[in-house]
Each structure stands twice: as structure tokens, then as C-alpha cells.
Write a protein that holds these residues in place. Structure first.
Motif, PDB file in Angstrom:
ATOM      1  N   PHE A 138       0.792  -1.275  -0.056  1.00  0.00           N
ATOM      2  CA  PHE A 138       0.129  -0.030  -0.034  1.00  0.00           C
ATOM      3  C   PHE A 138       0.873   1.321   0.037  1.00  0.00           C
ATOM      4  CE2 PHE A 138      -2.816   3.318   1.705  1.00  0.00           C
ATOM      5  CZ  PHE A 138      -4.149   2.915   1.057  1.00  0.00           C
ATOM      6  N   PHE A 139       0.970   1.794  -1.320  1.00  0.00           N
ATOM      7  CA  PHE A 139       1.957   2.961  -1.520  1.00  0.00           C
ATOM      8  C   PHE A 139       1.346   4.268  -1.572  1.00  0.00           C
ATOM      9  CE2 PHE A 139       4.900  -0.522  -1.977  1.00  0.00           C
ATOM     10  CZ  PHE A 139       4.336  -1.509  -2.858  1.00  0.00           C
ATOM     11  N   TYR A 140       0.179   4.290  -1.131  1.00  0.00           N
ATOM     12  CA  TYR A 140      -0.638   5.610  -1.484  1.00  0.00           C
ATOM     13  C   TYR A 140      -0.733   6.643  -0.429  1.00  0.00           C
ATOM     14  CZ  TYR A 140      -1.781   1.565  -4.492  1.00  0.00           C
ATOM     15  OH  TYR A 140      -1.570   0.518  -5.418  1.00  0.00           O
ATOM     16  N   LEU A 141      -0.269   6.568   0.541  1.00  0.00           N
ATOM     17  CA  LEU A 141      -0.450   7.468   1.667  1.00  0.00           C
ATOM     18  C   LEU A 141      -0.050   8.924   1.453  1.00  0.00           C
ATOM     19  CD1 LEU A 141       0.249   5.419   4.712  1.00  0.00           C
ATOM     20  CD2 LEU A 141      -1.873   6.306   4.206  1.00  0.00           C
ATOM     21  N   HIS A 142       1.129   9.021   0.658  1.00  0.00           N
ATOM     22  CA  HIS A 142       1.482  10.442   0.143  1.00  0.00           C
ATOM     23  C   HIS A 142       0.488  11.122  -0.858  1.00  0.00           C
ATOM     24  CE1 HIS A 142       4.194  13.944   0.661  1.00  0.00           C
ATOM     25  NE2 HIS A 142       4.216  13.942  -0.713  1.00  0.00           N
ATOM     26  N   SER A 143       0.127  10.268  -1.590  1.00  0.00           N
ATOM     27  CA  SER A 143      -0.969  10.831  -2.674  1.00  0.00           C
ATOM     28  C   SER A 143      -2.222  11.104  -1.869  1.00  0.00           C
ATOM     29  CB  SER A 143      -1.398   9.630  -3.686  1.00  0.00           C
ATOM     30  OG  SER A 143      -1.600   8.387  -3.246  1.00  0.00           O
ATOM     31  N   ILE A 144      -2.602  10.353  -0.999  1.00  0.00           N
ATOM     32  CA  ILE A 144      -4.009  10.567  -0.106  1.00  0.00           C
ATOM     33  C   ILE A 144      -3.803  12.052   0.580  1.00  0.00           C
ATOM     34  CG2 ILE A 144      -5.092   9.707   2.046  1.00  0.00           C
ATOM     35  CD1 ILE A 144      -4.531   7.045   1.018  1.00  0.00           C
ATOM     36  N   TRP A 145      -2.555  12.189   1.070  1.00  0.00           N
ATOM     37  CA  TRP A 145      -2.261  13.400   1.804  1.00  0.00           C
ATOM     38  C   TRP A 145      -2.381  14.649   0.867  1.00  0.00           C
ATOM     39  CZ3 TRP A 145      -0.353  17.191   4.846  1.00  0.00           C
ATOM     40  CH2 TRP A 145       0.632  18.255   4.236  1.00  0.00           C
ATOM     41  N   HIS A 146      -2.042  14.374  -0.586  1.00  0.00           N
ATOM     42  CA  HIS A 146      -2.261  15.606  -1.329  1.00  0.00           C
ATOM     43  C   HIS A 146      -3.604  15.951  -1.565  1.00  0.00           C
ATOM     44  CE1 HIS A 146       1.690  14.623  -3.828  1.00  0.00           C
ATOM     45  NE2 HIS A 146       2.007  15.523  -2.732  1.00  0.00           N
ATOM     46  N   VAL A 147      -4.518  14.720  -1.703  1.00  0.00           N
ATOM     47  CA  VAL A 147      -5.991  15.141  -1.867  1.00  0.00           C
ATOM     48  C   VAL A 147      -6.768  15.784  -0.540  1.00  0.00           C
ATOM     49  CG1 VAL A 147      -8.326  13.875  -2.422  1.00  0.00           C
ATOM     50  CG2 VAL A 147      -6.333  13.060  -3.656  1.00  0.00           C
ATOM     51  N   LEU A 148      -6.196  15.033   0.463  1.00  0.00           N
ATOM     52  CA  LEU A 148      -6.783  15.595   1.751  1.00  0.00           C
ATOM     53  C   LEU A 148      -6.597  16.970   2.174  1.00  0.00           C
ATOM     54  CD1 LEU A 148      -6.337  12.689   4.458  1.00  0.00           C
ATOM     55  CD2 LEU A 148      -8.482  13.696   3.280  1.00  0.00           C
ATOM     56  N   ILE A 149      -5.154  17.237   1.760  1.00  0.00           N
ATOM     57  CA  ILE A 149      -4.811  18.742   2.133  1.00  0.00           C
ATOM     58  C   ILE A 149      -5.335  19.725   0.927  1.00  0.00           C
ATOM     59  CG2 ILE A 149      -2.607  18.923   0.764  1.00  0.00           C
ATOM     60  CD1 ILE A 149      -3.122  19.804   4.510  1.00  0.00           C
ATOM     61  N   SER A 150      -5.485  19.109  -0.110  1.00  0.00           N
ATOM     62  CA  SER A 150      -6.232  20.100  -1.166  1.00  0.00           C
ATOM     63  C   SER A 150      -7.478  20.366  -1.011  1.00  0.00           C
ATOM     64  CB  SER A 150      -6.257  19.618  -2.561  1.00  0.00           C
ATOM     65  OG  SER A 150      -6.811  18.306  -2.807  1.00  0.00           O
ATOM     66  N   ILE A 151      -8.502  19.564  -0.225  1.00  0.00           N
ATOM     67  CA  ILE A 151      -9.748  20.007   0.418  1.00  0.00           C
ATOM     68  C   ILE A 151      -9.839  20.583   1.546  1.00  0.00           C
ATOM     69  CG2 ILE A 151     -11.674  18.726   1.303  1.00  0.00           C
ATOM     70  CD1 ILE A 151     -10.934  16.033  -0.236  1.00  0.00           C
ATOM     71  N   THR A 152      -8.606  20.504   2.403  1.00  0.00           N
ATOM     72  CA  THR A 152      -8.445  21.213   3.983  1.00  0.00           C
ATOM     73  C   THR A 152      -8.346  22.640   3.410  1.00  0.00           C
ATOM     74  OG1 THR A 152      -7.241  19.239   4.670  1.00  0.00           O
ATOM     75  CG2 THR A 152      -7.013  21.443   5.751  1.00  0.00           C
ATOM     76  N   PHE A 153      -7.870  23.071   2.297  1.00  0.00           N
ATOM     77  CA  PHE A 153      -7.506  24.507   1.934  1.00  0.00           C
ATOM     78  C   PHE A 153      -8.851  25.301   1.681  1.00  0.00           C
ATOM     79  CE2 PHE A 153      -7.114  27.737  -1.620  1.00  0.00           C
ATOM     80  CZ  PHE A 153      -6.261  28.397  -1.093  1.00  0.00           C
ATOM     81  N   PRO A 154      -9.742  24.781   1.021  1.00  0.00           N
ATOM     82  CA  PRO A 154     -11.124  25.510   1.070  1.00  0.00           C
ATOM     83  C   PRO A 154     -11.482  25.671   2.444  1.00  0.00           C
ATOM     84  CG  PRO A 154     -10.871  23.935  -0.918  1.00  0.00           C
ATOM     85  CD  PRO A 154      -9.841  23.705   0.099  1.00  0.00           C
ATOM     86  N   TYR A 155     -11.894  24.510   3.153  1.00  0.00           N
ATOM     87  CA  TYR A 155     -12.337  24.560   4.598  1.00  0.00           C
ATOM     88  C   TYR A 155     -11.740  25.628   5.164  1.00  0.00           C
ATOM     89  CZ  TYR A 155     -15.677  20.971   3.872  1.00  0.00           C
ATOM     90  OH  TYR A 155     -16.830  20.103   3.588  1.00  0.00           O
TER      91      TYR A 155
END
Length: 271
Positions: free
Chosen positions: A209-226
Motif C-alpha cells: 500500500f504505497f498511496y499514503l502520500h497521494s492521499i495526503w495531497h487529496v486531503l490537504i487540497s480539500i483542507t485548503f477551501p475549508y
């Protein structure tokens, strides 16, 4: 002189950065070092222009400088794509410096005056000059020890969390409290993904499971608008006392999930 010439291209070279994330390199293409980490940044390229459009009426009322934060947010996505595609030293620096300047611009625009250092006497222009000077110095220092940059940038979150905590305790506004709660949860999940990818890579590789940093990208990009809408609401109580900000969600207010933005309502509210 020959040594200098020989070293110059190295900052552009693939894998010239000391940082290498958990995802396997060149798994799908000889041109893309980290496939998922590269293309997960598309969320930045979508949310940046979309938030610029949604927040346009607010930006016109508050400050056109806010457009710069949306541009920087989009640029972060582009630089991060370049960094993960090449794992180059230049890509790393561009990515981290863009994040630094996004934080600086946000501080300059939305930091409540009551949190300014006392010697600035609540003068936003002077505070902005101080932030720009500090950020410029930090930009040059980032070249000296690039591996420390990401930790330094994340540590700024401690100060932001302190301010958010203070404002959360002050307010009885249910919309603002909800936005703060969602922002903090999203940020905590994003940082957990970043730390797990960085320090528990061996475990994630064992279970493929190598996807945690890509999950970080998605989550932090959603955090920005909030986070941005949270700052806008906090700021409005200090800087826009005659107006009310109404939180809306794109594409529909009635949907269980959406992208938050604000509408400016009324010019007659008394201070």
C-alpha cells in the motif's frame, strides 16, 4: 569553474532530491518517478481556479490580493507534480517555497490584528512587511538544508492551531465552529497520512500500500477551501463588521459533502 558547471545540471536531474517517498519509482513510466504522487495533485489544479470563481464576490469586497492565494495554491499543485514526476532537487525547492509563500500571503491577509506582535500597533501594512521580510529570508535559508523544509512548514500549523483554538473558544457561531471542526479533522487526517508514509514506509511496502502520500495531497487540497473559509469568517468579525458572510457549499448546499465558499450579505449591519 568546471566543478560549478558540472554541478549545475544536477538540481534538474531525476532523483537529485534527498527526499524519496514510499511509492515505488518508475513503476508505470520511465518519465514519471512516482505515478500516484504525481497525478494526485490534479485536485489542486481543480480546486484552485474553482475557489477563485466561487469566492470572487467576497474577494472583490475584502481584498484583490486574495486572488494571489488561489494562484499560489494552483502553482503548488503544478510544482508538486513536477517534483514527484522527477524527484529533482529543483522540484522539491519549488514545491516547498510555493507552500511557504502561500502561508505568508494567508497570514498577511487574514491574521486577526489582535494576534499581531505588540510593537506593530495593529498596523496590517507593517505586519505584511514583517511577514514578507521573514518569508524572503526563509526562502534563502531553505536552500541550505532542504530536508528540514517540510518539517518546518508543518510546524507552522502549531501556531495556526493555536489561533483556531482561541477563535473556537470565542465564537458561538455554529457555522464557524463546524468549519473549524471539519478543517482540523481533515488536517489531522492529512498529516497522519504524511507522517505514516514518511516513517512507516517499511510496513506499507510489506502490505503493498504505497498511496499514503497521494492521499495526503487529496486531503490537504480539500483542507485548503475549508481553512480559507474559516479564516474568512474569523476575519469578517474584525475587518468587515458591516457585512455578513453566509457559508455556501458547491455544487449544492443540500449535498452531504461539498466545497465551502462564502457569499457577502448586507451592508447595513452595525458594528
Amino acid at each position: 569553474e568546471q566543478v560549478a558547471v558540472a554541478r549545475m545540471p544536477s538540481i534538474l536531474a531525476y532523483q537529485s532530491s534527498e527526499v524519496d517517498w514510499c511509492e515505488s519509482n518508475f513503476q508505470y513510466s520511465q518519465l514519471v518517478a512516482e505515478f500516484y504522487n504525481t497525478f494526485s495533485n490534479i485536485s489542486f489544479l481543480i480546486f484552485g481556479p474553482l475557489m477563485m470563481f466561487l469566492m470572487h464576490p467576497y474577494t472583490q469586497k475584502r481584498s484583490r490580493c486574495i486572488y494571489g492565494t488561489f494562484v499560489l495554491f494552483t502553482i503548488i499543485g503544478l510544482f508538486s507534480m513536477y517534483f514527484h514526476m522527477t524527484l529533482s532537487f529543483l522540484g522539491q525547492l519549488l514545491d516547498e517555497i510555493a507552500i511557504l509563500w502561500l502561508l505568508a500571503s494567508s497570514y498577511s491577509i487574514w491574521m486577526p490584528r489582535c494576534y499581531f506582535p505588540s510593537f506593530l500597533a495593529s498596523n496590517r501594512s507593517h505586519f505584511t512587511c514583517l511577514v514578507i521580510a521573514t518569508t524572503t529570508i526563509s526562502t534563502f535559508l531553505s536552500f541550505l538544508k532542504p530536508t528540514v523544509n517540510a518539517y518546518a512548514l508543518n510546524s507552522i500549523a502549531i501556531h495556526i492551531l493555536y489561533i483556531v483554538y482561541r477563535e473556537y473558544r470565542k465564537t458561538s457561531n455554529k457555522e464557524l465552529r463546524h468549519l473549524i471542526e471539519v478543517s482540523v479533522v481533515l488536517w489531522a487526517c492529512a498529516v497522519t497520512s504524511w507522517i505514516s508514509d514518511r516513517f512507516l514506509c517499511g510496513f506499507w511496502q510489506r502490505i503493498h500500500f504505497f498511496y499514503l502520500h497521494s492521499i495526503w495531497h487529496v486531503l490537504i487540497s480539500i483542507t485548503f477551501p475549508y481553512g480559507l473559509v474559516t479564516m474568512a469568517l474569523v476575519d469578517a468579525s474584525y475587518e468587515m463588521p458591516g457585512q455578513t458572510l453566509k457559508v455556501r457549499y458547491w455544487p449544492r448546499d443540500t449535498w452531504p459533502m461539498g466545497l465551502p465558499y462564502v457569499e457577502v450579505q448586507g451592508d447595513d449591519k452595525s458594528c
